[in-house]
Design a protein around this motif. Structure first.
Motif, PDB file in Angstrom:
ATOM      1  N   ASN A  23      70.597   4.563   9.948  1.00 12.02           N
ATOM      2  CA  ASN A  23      69.903   4.837   8.626  1.00 12.02           C
ATOM      3  C   ASN A  23      69.620   3.569   7.634  1.00 12.02           C
ATOM      4  OD1 ASN A  23      69.752   7.809   8.840  1.00 12.02           O
ATOM      5  ND2 ASN A  23      71.782   7.446   8.911  1.00 12.02           N
ATOM      6  N   ASP A  72      64.005  -1.959   2.908  1.00 18.49           N
ATOM      7  CA  ASP A  72      64.365  -1.645   1.697  1.00 18.49           C
ATOM      8  C   ASP A  72      64.450  -2.566   0.570  1.00 18.49           C
ATOM      9  OD1 ASP A  72      64.844   1.057   2.507  1.00 18.49           O
ATOM     10  OD2 ASP A  72      67.053   0.542   2.913  1.00 18.49           O
ATOM     11  N   TYR A  87      55.561  -0.142   6.077  1.00 18.56           N
ATOM     12  CA  TYR A  87      55.743   1.232   6.883  1.00 18.56           C
ATOM     13  C   TYR A  87      57.080   1.380   7.914  1.00 18.56           C
ATOM     14  CZ  TYR A  87      50.996   1.072   5.399  1.00 18.56           C
ATOM     15  OH  TYR A  87      49.666   0.916   4.525  1.00 18.56           O
ATOM     16  N   SER A  88      57.657   2.405   7.876  1.00 18.95           N
ATOM     17  CA  SER A  88      58.708   2.336   8.683  1.00 18.95           C
ATOM     18  C   SER A  88      58.653   3.809   9.562  1.00 18.95           C
ATOM     19  CB  SER A  88      60.051   2.587   7.984  1.00 18.95           C
ATOM     20  OG  SER A  88      61.062   2.760   8.838  1.00 18.95           O
ATOM     21  N   TYR A  89      58.475   3.450  10.890  1.00 12.89           N
ATOM     22  CA  TYR A  89      58.389   4.825  11.896  1.00 12.89           C
ATOM     23  C   TYR A  89      59.676   4.792  12.735  1.00 12.89           C
ATOM     24  CZ  TYR A  89      53.361   4.705  10.871  1.00 12.89           C
ATOM     25  OH  TYR A  89      51.861   4.843  10.251  1.00 12.89           O
ATOM     26  N   SER A 105      49.011  11.289   6.833  1.00 18.92           N
ATOM     27  CA  SER A 105      50.304  11.947   7.189  1.00 18.92           C
ATOM     28  C   SER A 105      50.247  11.859   8.821  1.00 18.92           C
ATOM     29  CB  SER A 105      50.520  13.212   6.605  1.00 18.92           C
ATOM     30  OG  SER A 105      49.482  14.255   6.997  1.00 18.92           O
ATOM     31  N   ASP A 147      56.292  16.194  13.971  1.00 21.53           N
ATOM     32  CA  ASP A 147      57.413  15.256  13.429  1.00 21.53           C
ATOM     33  C   ASP A 147      58.828  15.227  14.388  1.00 21.53           C
ATOM     34  OD1 ASP A 147      58.394  18.030  13.521  1.00 21.53           O
ATOM     35  OD2 ASP A 147      58.224  18.009  11.278  1.00 21.53           O
ATOM     36  N   SER A 194      58.706  10.237  12.956  1.00 24.61           N
ATOM     37  CA  SER A 194      58.521  10.373  11.495  1.00 24.61           C
ATOM     38  C   SER A 194      58.232   9.164  10.903  1.00 24.61           C
ATOM     39  CB  SER A 194      59.799  10.799  11.046  1.00 24.61           C
ATOM     40  OG  SER A 194      61.053   9.838  11.477  1.00 24.61           O
ATOM     41  N   LYS A 195      57.869   8.984   9.649  1.00 26.68           N
ATOM     42  CA  LYS A 195      57.275   8.018   9.086  1.00 26.68           C
ATOM     43  C   LYS A 195      57.578   8.069   7.357  1.00 26.68           C
ATOM     44  CE  LYS A 195      52.888   6.613   7.293  1.00 26.68           C
ATOM     45  NZ  LYS A 195      51.249   6.905   7.168  1.00 26.68           N
ATOM     46  N   LYS A 196      57.829   6.743   6.984  1.00 22.96           N
ATOM     47  CA  LYS A 196      57.845   6.610   5.509  1.00 22.96           C
ATOM     48  C   LYS A 196      57.199   5.106   5.155  1.00 22.96           C
ATOM     49  CE  LYS A 196      62.452   4.149   5.708  1.00 22.96           C
ATOM     50  NZ  LYS A 196      63.634   4.506   5.051  1.00 22.96           N
ATOM     51  N   LYS A 238      55.855   2.551   1.693  1.00 23.42           N
ATOM     52  CA  LYS A 238      56.052   2.169   0.317  1.00 23.42           C
ATOM     53  C   LYS A 238      54.991   1.000   0.139  1.00 23.42           C
ATOM     54  CE  LYS A 238      59.763  -1.225   0.590  1.00 23.42           C
ATOM     55  NZ  LYS A 238      60.982  -1.840   0.041  1.00 23.42           N
TER      56      LYS A 238
END
Length: 517
Positions: A300, A306, A314-316, A379, A387, A391-393, A395
């Motif tokens: 994680n 970060d 982008y983080s996948y 999305s 999903d 998965s994705k985030k 910022k």
């Protein structure tokens, strides 16, 4: 044990862990990966350039002779193929290049799958050797102005480790250029050290120079891409080089060995301001974390992602891919780890989706393509992805501070004309902008003393006086600029203004006396 030795051994252990597999043979093929090519035919060529600034020794020559550092270069590109003048490549053709880069050029092909431990001699892998790829050897470059991707391979890996992805990008209008990952003095790296990273970064910079030899490459649209250790090398290259527009990390080691990045003298997060995308492997199961002594935080911890402040990032996470399968070689040749790997069908499908996302990110960041922008910003479910697969985030980067250098770049682009209106516009947008008197004074004089740029220099000094209207020194400098160009009237006027603000300005007193005489 010495601390550096501990770190080096830990780094080596990490690389072994990431690529560790249990026996289980791959059942894959290029056809089943099913990458839908774009509209361009793909050309490929391979050659060796020389970096005369560095010394290198061929490890398998078994002597101590040093030569200028050889840089094997592989390049994929949109091509013109006429009259069958180019041969369609097979996987075996790529492995011929791997032999050369591994410094076993004369190894008989029948030993290939036995010689290199990451290939494995299985019936399935033998069948791969004769698969046709989508590239053709040495055709003519298609006329155009194509964006370029400079690729950094994984730890001690070949320039062609991700050839299926490279062919896919080239078929969609990209030039991809790559060189192998190798040590500072020989083929072998030290163990993932900062020195290793800097060496690979210099090789990437060599390629950034090499692309200038190609007239059909758009030098304003350059991205870096790297797998594993190559991601680490690219991260530090971005911090050193301002001519890169985006960076793609295929489970890059900047995630696992961030401390190696921090040790570089070039490490500066404030210089990492371009779009960044990181594709990560699936979560490592608890069983493997325990048995292989892998720190649980690696599942994680994304420290570079970060820590970035000014980069849109982008983080996948791909839930069906372990680390090895972020390369074509891994998908096709690597034995499967029965403890955690998904089915071959899922691995190939995920590699396909990975390639799609890499392409659309490049289309968005390098070409401002509207569809690609929506694809990356949507999305996952809106793009039709479950999903359970990915998965994705993301910022948004903060606004980059606007300083003297940024203002000067704008001023330069408009030939130092209309500087006061430019300043008023910029100060309204960036209220913290500070243009120091001394820097403006120096720039103004430097330009003024150049006979071809005297007007630009006077414009800079006039801007400086707009900001610092009570500066005797600035009026004195402006007078010097006029005097240098024999505009005596304006010189006298500004020396007098300087004296009004500072009656003790001896330079102005002496100059006025000389001008009266």
């Amino acid at each position: 044990m010495h601390t550096n030795t501990k770190i080096m051994r830990l780094s080596i252990l990490m690389f072994l862990v990431l690529f560790k597999v249990c026996i289980g043979h791959a059942q894959t093929s290029l056809r089943e990966i099913n990458l839908n090519n774009g509209k361009y035919k793909v050309g490929f060529k391979h050659y060796t350039a020389i970096d005369s600034t560095r010394a290198y020794r061929i490890h398998n020559d078994f002597n101590n002779q040093f030569i200028n550092r050889p840089i094997p270069i592989s390049i994929w590109y949109p091509a013109t193929i006429k009259n069958n003048n180019s041969q369609q490549l097979t996987v075996l053709d790529y492995l011929e290049i791997l032999k050369e880069e591994e410094e076993w050029k004369n190894l008989p092909n029948e030993f290939l799958l036995d010689w290199f431990p990451y290939l494995w001699n299985t019936p399935q892998n033998k069948a791969h050797l004769f698969e046709k790829t989508n590239a053709f050897s040495n055709p003519i470059f298609l006329d155009g102005n194509f964006p370029v991707v400079v690729y950094a391979p994984s730890y001690q890996a070949s320039s062609i480790e991700n050839f299926a992805l490279f062919e896919y990008l080239a078929s969609n209008g990209y030039v991809v250029i790559s060189s192998p990952s190798r040590g500072t003095d020989t083929r072998w790296l030290e163990g993932g050290t900062t020195k290793d990273m800097e060496t690979q970064s210099r090789d990437v910079e060599f390629l950034l120079k090499e692309i200038r030899n190609y007239k059909d490459i758009d030098l304003l649209k350059v991205a870096l891409m790297g797998f594993s250790f190559g991601g680490l090398a690219n991260a530090i290259t971005v911090m050193k080089n301002k001519n890169i527009s985006a960076v793609v990390s295929l489970d890059g080691t900047e995630r696992y060995n961030y401390h190696v990045l921090e040790k570089s003298p070039y490490f500066n997060l404030n210089n990492f301001t371009i779009p960044y995308i990181h594709f990560a492997q699936k979560e490592i199961p608890e069983e493997i974390l325990t048995s292989d002594k892998i720190p649980a935080e690696l599942n994680n911890k994304f420290q570079l992602y970060d820590s970035l402040k000014y980069s849109t990032a982008y983080s996948y996470r791909f839930h069906d891919l372990t680390h090895s399968y972020f390369s074509s070689f891994g998908v096709l040749f690597a034995n499967r780890d029965k403890r955690q790997d998904k089915s071959d069908a899922k691995i190939m499908a995920s590699y396909n989706v990975l390639s799609q996302h890499a392409l659309q990110f490049l289309n968005f960041t390098l070409q401002n393509n509207k569809y690609a922008k929506n694809f990356i910003e949507n999305s996952l479910d809106k793009n039709g992805f479950s999903d359970t697969l990915i998965s994705k985030k993301a910022k948004q980067g903060n606004t980059i501070p606007f300083d003297y250098k940024d203002f000067n770049e704008l001023a330069y682009k408009q030939n130092y004309q209309d500087l006061i209106p430019l300043y008023k516009t910029m100060i309204a947008i960036h209220p913290n902008l500070e243009l120091q008197e001394g820097m403006l004074n120096t720039l103004g004089l430097r330009l003024s003393f150049n006979s071809k740029k005297k007007d630009q220099g006077i414009n800079v000094l006039m801007l400086a006086l707009h900001i610092y209207p009570k500066s005797a020194n600035l009026y004195d400098s402006l007078a010097e600029a006029y005097l240098h160009h024999k505009d005596f009237k304006n010189a006298i006027s500004n020396y007098k203004k300087s004296l009004q603000l500072n009656p003790k300005n001896q330079n102005a007193i002496d100059r006025l006396k000389q001008l009266k005489e």
